[in-house]
Motif scaffolding. Structure first.
Motif, PDB file in Angstrom:
ATOM      1  N   VAL A 111     -11.110  20.927 -13.667  1.00 31.77           N
ATOM      2  CA  VAL A 111     -10.339  20.951 -12.586  1.00 31.77           C
ATOM      3  C   VAL A 111      -9.073  21.389 -13.067  1.00 31.77           C
ATOM      4  O   VAL A 111      -8.542  21.090 -14.211  1.00 31.77           O
ATOM      5  N   VAL A 112      -8.578  22.278 -12.104  1.00 35.27           N
ATOM      6  CA  VAL A 112      -6.966  22.552 -12.400  1.00 35.27           C
ATOM      7  C   VAL A 112      -6.152  22.269 -11.325  1.00 35.27           C
ATOM      8  O   VAL A 112      -6.597  22.360 -10.002  1.00 35.27           O
ATOM      9  N   ALA A 113      -5.063  21.179 -11.646  1.00 34.18           N
ATOM     10  CA  ALA A 113      -4.291  20.728 -10.496  1.00 34.18           C
ATOM     11  C   ALA A 113      -2.851  21.204 -10.511  1.00 34.18           C
ATOM     12  O   ALA A 113      -2.547  21.540 -11.765  1.00 34.18           O
ATOM     13  N   ARG A 114      -2.124  21.164  -9.646  1.00 33.80           N
ATOM     14  CA  ARG A 114      -0.585  21.487  -9.574  1.00 33.80           C
ATOM     15  C   ARG A 114       0.148  20.432  -8.461  1.00 33.80           C
ATOM     16  O   ARG A 114      -0.505  20.442  -7.290  1.00 33.80           O
ATOM     17  N   GLY A 115       0.926  19.588  -8.872  1.00 31.09           N
ATOM     18  CA  GLY A 115       1.944  19.072  -7.951  1.00 31.09           C
ATOM     19  C   GLY A 115       0.897  17.885  -7.335  1.00 31.09           C
ATOM     20  O   GLY A 115       1.081  17.435  -6.537  1.00 31.09           O
ATOM     21  N   GLY A 116      -0.066  17.279  -8.378  1.00 31.15           N
ATOM     22  CA  GLY A 116      -0.943  16.273  -7.778  1.00 31.15           C
ATOM     23  C   GLY A 116      -2.154  16.733  -6.986  1.00 31.15           C
ATOM     24  O   GLY A 116      -2.831  15.757  -6.626  1.00 31.15           O
ATOM     25  N   ALA A 117      -2.291  17.937  -6.767  1.00 36.27           N
ATOM     26  CA  ALA A 117      -3.134  18.362  -5.833  1.00 36.27           C
ATOM     27  C   ALA A 117      -4.389  19.321  -6.703  1.00 36.27           C
ATOM     28  O   ALA A 117      -3.777  20.113  -7.374  1.00 36.27           O
ATOM     29  N   ARG A 118      -5.610  19.008  -6.288  1.00 37.38           N
ATOM     30  CA  ARG A 118      -6.421  19.934  -7.124  1.00 37.38           C
ATOM     31  C   ARG A 118      -6.213  21.557  -6.175  1.00 37.38           C
ATOM     32  O   ARG A 118      -6.516  21.728  -5.087  1.00 37.38           O
ATOM     33  N   LEU A 119      -6.271  22.209  -7.268  1.00 41.83           N
ATOM     34  CA  LEU A 119      -6.278  23.899  -6.949  1.00 41.83           C
ATOM     35  C   LEU A 119      -7.672  24.405  -6.937  1.00 41.83           C
ATOM     36  O   LEU A 119      -7.815  25.412  -6.296  1.00 41.83           O
ATOM     37  N   TRP A 120      -8.268  24.158  -8.071  1.00 32.25           N
ATOM     38  CA  TRP A 120      -9.718  24.749  -8.103  1.00 32.25           C
ATOM     39  C   TRP A 120     -10.396  23.660  -9.149  1.00 32.25           C
ATOM     40  O   TRP A 120      -9.965  23.018  -9.961  1.00 32.25           O
ATOM     41  N   HIS A 121     -11.768  24.079  -9.105  1.00 29.62           N
ATOM     42  CA  HIS A 121     -12.656  23.255  -9.929  1.00 29.62           C
ATOM     43  C   HIS A 121     -13.999  24.127 -10.144  1.00 29.62           C
ATOM     44  O   HIS A 121     -14.341  25.020  -9.361  1.00 29.62           O
ATOM     45  N   HIS A 122     -14.657  23.971 -11.313  1.00 30.87           N
ATOM     46  CA  HIS A 122     -15.997  24.763 -11.302  1.00 30.87           C
ATOM     47  C   HIS A 122     -16.846  23.425 -12.222  1.00 30.87           C
ATOM     48  O   HIS A 122     -16.434  22.837 -13.185  1.00 30.87           O
ATOM     49  N   ASN A 123     -18.066  23.762 -11.860  1.00 36.66           N
ATOM     50  CA  ASN A 123     -19.078  22.674 -12.264  1.00 36.66           C
ATOM     51  C   ASN A 123     -20.269  23.481 -13.013  1.00 36.66           C
ATOM     52  O   ASN A 123     -20.582  24.653 -12.608  1.00 36.66           O
ATOM     53  N   GLU A 124     -20.707  23.003 -14.268  1.00 31.34           N
ATOM     54  CA  GLU A 124     -21.669  23.682 -14.966  1.00 31.34           C
ATOM     55  C   GLU A 124     -22.725  22.462 -15.465  1.00 31.34           C
ATOM     56  O   GLU A 124     -22.191  21.594 -15.765  1.00 31.34           O
ATOM     57  N   ARG A 125     -24.030  23.134 -15.668  1.00 34.54           N
ATOM     58  CA  ARG A 125     -24.915  22.217 -16.288  1.00 34.54           C
ATOM     59  C   ARG A 125     -25.716  22.778 -17.437  1.00 34.54           C
ATOM     60  O   ARG A 125     -26.082  24.126 -17.314  1.00 34.54           O
ATOM     61  N   ALA A 126     -26.243  22.057 -18.293  1.00 33.27           N
ATOM     62  CA  ALA A 126     -27.026  22.688 -19.509  1.00 33.27           C
ATOM     63  C   ALA A 126     -28.043  21.612 -19.660  1.00 33.27           C
ATOM     64  O   ALA A 126     -27.985  20.590 -19.508  1.00 33.27           O
ATOM     65  N   ARG A 127     -29.271  22.310 -20.048  1.00 30.97           N
ATOM     66  CA  ARG A 127     -30.393  21.416 -20.513  1.00 30.97           C
ATOM     67  C   ARG A 127     -30.792  21.701 -21.987  1.00 30.97           C
ATOM     68  O   ARG A 127     -30.768  22.755 -22.307  1.00 30.97           O
TER      69      ARG A 127
END
Length: 203
Positions: A111-127
């Protein structure tokens, strides 16, 4: 200004290897308490990782409102059980015995945040599938790997001798190391943060 809100040596190394100029500041989030609350609410492994990543990024970004703050977290689940970082080598040994011969899922979130708010996020999974190794092999692995593996939720460093533990891996290498790096770099480059802005590239 770019800040990594994580104590993870592997995440720090990944960003450094990518040539980014950043500082590290711990968030102070009580991860164990948050996990217990989320598990009680029946949150899945990916939800746990994303929530913790966001809390870390937001907490630090409130202290530095103009900075871009990276928060990240990883969870490991196997047969319906959520694993935590082992506190000792003995705990790591038991955890690896529990994962031996099994396929587990590693969920990472950034997650990337600025000023206390989330700007962007990315989720990934691996097995990842562990070999059905012997206990003598495991003891040799632990002796070679050392205490550093207790900093990993899986008690392994895939970039090192931990590779010997596995028979199959499906998923992004950077995700397994704890940070979905490529999407993060793409996002940061769109906000003017990348190699072209590093001190080494300045005229």
């Amino acid at each position: 200004m770019l800040i990594l809100a994580s104590a993870s040596p592997s995440r720090r190394q990944l960003l450094a290897n990518a040539g980014l100029d950043f500082t590290v500041e711990l968030s102070g989030v009580d991860e164990d308490e948050v996990k217990l609350s989320l598990v009680a609410e029946r949150a899945g492994p990916q939800d746990v990782a994303e929530t913790l990543a966001e809390l870390k990024a937001q907490r630090v970004s409130k202290r530095h409102p103009s900075a871009m703050v990276i928060g990240s977290d990883s969870t490991l689940a196997c047969n319906g059980r959520l694993f935590d970082k082992p506190p000792t080598l003995a705990a790591a040994r038991q955890q690896l015995l529990d994962l031996r011969g099994q396929t587990h899922e590693l969920c990472s979130s950034v997650v990337v945040a600025r000023g206390g708010a989330r700007l962007w996020h990315h989720n990934e999974r691996a097995r990842l599938t562990m070999r059905p190794f012997t206990e003598s092999f495991l003891d040799a692995y632990l002796a070679r790997a050392g205490d550093g593996i207790t900093a990993s939720v899986g008690a392994y460093h895939l970039e090192g001798v931990g590779a010997h533990l596995f028979s199959r891996i499906d998923g992004d290498y950077f995700t397994i190391l704890g940070l979905p790096l490529l999407p993060l770099l793409f996002f940061l480059s769109g906000h003017g943060i990348g190699l072209e802005t590093s001190p080494e590239k300045s005229p």
